[in-house]
Design an enzyme around this catalytic site. Structure first.
Site, mmCIF file in Angstrom:
data_model
loop_
_atom_site.group_PDB
_atom_site.id
_atom_site.type_symbol
_atom_site.label_atom_id
_atom_site.label_comp_id
_atom_site.label_asym_id
_atom_site.label_seq_id
_atom_site.Cartn_x
_atom_site.Cartn_y
_atom_site.Cartn_z
ATOM 1 C CG LEU A 660 -1.755 1.203 1.495
ATOM 2 C CD1 LEU A 660 -2.913 1.316 0.117
ATOM 3 C CD2 LEU A 660 -2.476 1.261 2.862
ATOM 4 C CG HIS A 661 2.453 2.767 -3.384
ATOM 5 N ND1 HIS A 661 2.035 1.276 -3.522
ATOM 6 C CD2 HIS A 661 2.258 3.377 -4.595
ATOM 7 C CE1 HIS A 661 1.905 1.154 -4.892
ATOM 8 N NE2 HIS A 661 2.031 2.429 -5.662
ATOM 9 C CG LEU A 662 -0.722 9.103 0.056
ATOM 10 C CD1 LEU A 662 -2.270 9.066 -0.563
ATOM 11 C CD2 LEU A 662 -0.508 9.675 1.372
#
Length: 764
Positions: A660-662
């Site tokens: 998960l990465h923003l």
């Protein structure tokens, strides 16, 4: 690509001793020079020494002088030498060329692969001997390639082999692997681009000859005959072949295309890509330990391949053996040549079945194991190698499926994401299969009853291939050149086309023992709980449970090795200090490797099991808020430096990278890495979920709304501000560099855009 090997005789006809060879490898970092050396040295009967400047000083980096000294000592001992340095210009090669003479041949093997591929490999690799990896590798490789000067025969080489693609590299590997201590290679320049049609025809004839099985001597004779033919066609004048070929220009730049795949170093069939769809790699099920007749076994393999190659759709079947001289491979090749079997759908490959991707460049989603009846690790051969490579997690996962196996049957086991076989090789499933035994020292001995033995072997291959077909049917997508992600659609109650895959397979479909297992590749705590509950319930209750929770598991993925890099950084940030901007207990911050704007950061979660938004639940709300706050902090830092910037924070609905990465991305989109429609639409359509909206989704509904429709990425190109349409990326970029229209109202609401305080009024 010429791969001729020949001996030499003196005036009396006696065989002379072959000369030691110095092979000067020429290629950029990441081109595969060290891999080339390893492959040859592991399989060749000729004694080789690898001289590498990165390790010459007791395992540490040393000097060119040390390399020269080490090479001279090896030659004095009668050994051949690989000079494993970049050697990209003439000045770097000249001293090594001087090692040659009457008793030493000097060769060059030029691995001239696309720059983008070399850069990509160099950036992504870890544990490199010379520590050339991570972000700084791209600049180093680019700088080195600017000085590239391809070698010519007049430098003092007796032979130059050019490799421009995986086929060329494989041919060169075969050349040096087959080179026995007394063999020598013909002189000349081989593999140059744009050969005339006659030479190309000669090479094609030669490759066709080499595909047919034969003993080493007949191969050498056919190679020698072919080379003579090519030499005559190429060089009708009185000048020597060496003089004539050296007058040709062997240097030409190759067009580089983004997204090139890893180099295949195995015996891939003609025209076959290393990464062309769902692939099953399987060894000979009638193992040497089971002492089954090779002729009979090869007949059955070809029979069953011919039957199933039409059933696997776009899938591929690959027969794998560890040895180039494998009898079963030779027999199968010969018999396949007599059948109308598509060489892109079935081919043979020489390599370790547990390292087909990392060592051979061949991505196989599924591998078969010639198992024992106990389904236990241990013993020898393929079974021991697969269990060892996969680690304890495979044995645990196997026990969940079955405790034993009958001859002729197979059991499909999803590979746990914690397994190195999954993470390093991209293998999502192992199919254990048990063949017939003709060895009196092993269980289920058939006492030379080949009627029964052949039936069991047919059943075994049928069970194996049926297992693979079932996996294909339950997966919506397998990795291809355009997608690293192996997608899996959820099971739906009452939908027989998406029924739970069969775990046990026998040759009789009426005897299949079914287990309702959703084959989740990613085992987060949520998914593991789901599996445990499903196993404890009846078939009907399982179906209801799956239907109830199908949105929670709507998208699971098996990630290719390239797509694992963010996960590795998140789990072990200390190993990637050169790439990471900030580390905390929950997150790491780093620059996007291929930024799509002037400023483009990634805020990556460090929670294992959170591969994408599909895995996020209410218990992750605080983590999402922390990621958002950190993204704002970095955006505000950039705004302080340049108030003209505008930022947007968000997630891709279906990310291409695991973990998960923003994205924290400036809205200028001024970047050379933004090259196509998919790049643009992934940040400017509903495919991009704003961080504030994701947080609200989780707070109110406990899950994020995902827009995974591929049609979003294929939409026409529209300006993200005024929404005007444009025919191509250059025209779009030209427009957005001058567009001063206000952003759409939806982006101006709820702080979806992050601006400098002085800019807020003008955009409201």
């Amino acid at each position: 690509m010429d791969v001729d090997i020949k001996g030499t005789s003196n005036a009396e006809g006696e065989e002379e001793k072959g000369k030691p060879i110095v092979v000067i490898l020429v290629g950029a970092p990441g081109s595969g020079k060290s891999t080339f050396c390893d492959h040859v040295m592991r399989s060749s009967t000729r004694p080789w020494v690898r001289v590498c400047q990165d390790t010459i000083n007791n395992g540490k980096s040393g000097t060119k002088a040390q390399c020269l000294k080490s090479a001279a000592i090896a030659l004095k001992d009668g050994k051949s030498v690989f000079i494993d340095r970049c050697n990209l210009d003439r000045e770097q090669r000249v001293d090594f060329v001087k090692l040659g003479g009457p008793q030493v041949d000097i060769h060059a093997v030029v691995i001239d692969l696309p720059a983008q591929l070399c850069i990509s490999r160099s950036v992504k690799r870890t544990g490199h001997e010379g520590n050339l990896q991570g972000g700084r590798a791209a600049a180093v490789v680019n700088k080195m390639l600017q000085k590239k000067e391809l070698p010519k025969l007049n430098e003092g080489f007796s032979r130059i082999t050019f490799c421009h693609n995986e086929t060329d590299v494989q041919a060169a590997l075969n050349t040096y692997t087959l080179l026995a201590p007394l063999d020598i290679l013909p002189n000349g320049c081989f593999g140059q681009k744009n050969p005339d049609s006659k030479v190309q025809l000669g090479i094609m004839k030669f490759l066709k000859k080499m595909e047919a099985p034969s003993n080493t001597e007949s191969n050498l004779n056919s190679i020698r005959d072919n080379e003579s033919q090519i030499s005559e066609e190429k060089n009708p004048s009185s000048c020597t072949g060496k003089e004539m070929i050296s007058s040709l220009s062997c240097a030409a730049d190759k067009e580089v295309k983004e997204g090139n795949d890893q180099l295949a170093l195995g015996s891939v069939g003609p025209g076959v890509s290393a990464d062309d769809g769902p692939t099953l790699a399987f060894p000979s099920i009638s193992t040497a330990d089971f002492q089954f007749n090779h002729e009979k076994a090869s007949d059955i393999i070809v029979e069953k391949v011919e039957e199933f190659v039409k059933k696997v759709g776009n899938g591929r079947l690959v027969l794998v053996d560890l040895n180039h001289g494998s009898k079963i491979l030779s027999l199968v090749r010969a018999k396949v040549a007599q059948r109308n079997i598509d060489s892109k759908k079935f081919f043979t490959f020489v390599g370790d079945i547990t390292q087909l991707y990392s060592k051979g460049g061949l991505r196989c989603n599924v591998i078969a194991n010639a198992a024992n009846w106990r389904l236990k690790a241990g013993g020898g051969g393929v079974n021991a190698a697969i269990f060892s490579a996969a680690g304890p997690s495979l044995e645990i996962a196997t026990k969940e499926q079955a405790s034993s196996l009958h001859p002729g049957n197979a059991v499909v086991v999803p590979v746990p994401s914690s397994s190195s076989l999954y993470g390093r090789e991209g293998v999502s499933h192992v199919i254990h299969v048990l063949g017939p035994n003709m060895n009196p020292q092993r269980p289920n001995f058939l006492n030379d009853d080949y009627n029964r033995g052949c039936k069991i072997l047919r059943d075994a291959y049928t069970s194996l291939f049926e297992g693979f077909v079932s996996i294909i049917r339950t997966q919506s997508n397998f990795p291809t050149r355009s997608s690293e992600n192996l997608k899996h659609e959820p099971l739906k109650s009452g939908d027989t086309s998406h029924d739970a895959p069969t775990v046990f397979f026998s040759s009789n479909t009426d005897q299949k023992i079914k287990r309702n297992n959703n084959y989740e590749s990613e085992r987060s705590k949520k998914c593991k709980g789901f599996q445990d509950e499903a196993r404890a319930a009846t078939t009907d209750s399982r179906a209801r449970h799956i239907n109830k929770h199908e949105n929670d598991v709507s998208r699971t993925m098996a990630w290719g090795s390239w797509a694992q890099s963010l996960h590795h950084i998140a789990m072990h940030p200390a190993r990637h200090k050169n790439d990471v901007l900030e580390i905390s207990d929950d997150i790491v911050v780093l620059n996007d490797l291929y930024p799509k704007a002037q400023k483009h950061l990634l805020v990556v979660a460090r929670c294992d099991g959170l591969d994408s938004l599909a895995d996020v639940g209410k218990d992750h709300l605080q983590l999402l808020m922390s990621m958002h706050a950190k993204g704002l902090e970095w955006a505000e830092k950039f705004l302080h430096e340049d108030p003209s910037l505008i930022f947007r924070l968000g997630y891709h609905s279906a990310p291409s990278m695991r973990q998960l990465h923003l994205h924290v991305i400036s809205q200028d989109f001024n970047s050379n890495h933004l090259k196509n429609k998919k790049h643009w639409n992934s940040f400017t359509t509903a495919f991009f979920r704003d961080s504030v909206d994701v947080i609200e989704d989780i707070r109110t509904a406990g899950k994020a709304t995902l827009k995974e429709d591929d049609s979003l990425l294929a939409m026409e190109l529209r300006c993200h501000r005024c929404r005007s349409a444009h025919p191509n990326i250059p025209r779009l970029k030209s427009h957005i560099s001058n567009c001063r229209a206000p952003f759409p109202v939806t982006l101006l609401e709820s702080s979806r855009l992050v601006l400098a305080p002085t800019k807020i009024a003008s955009h409201s």
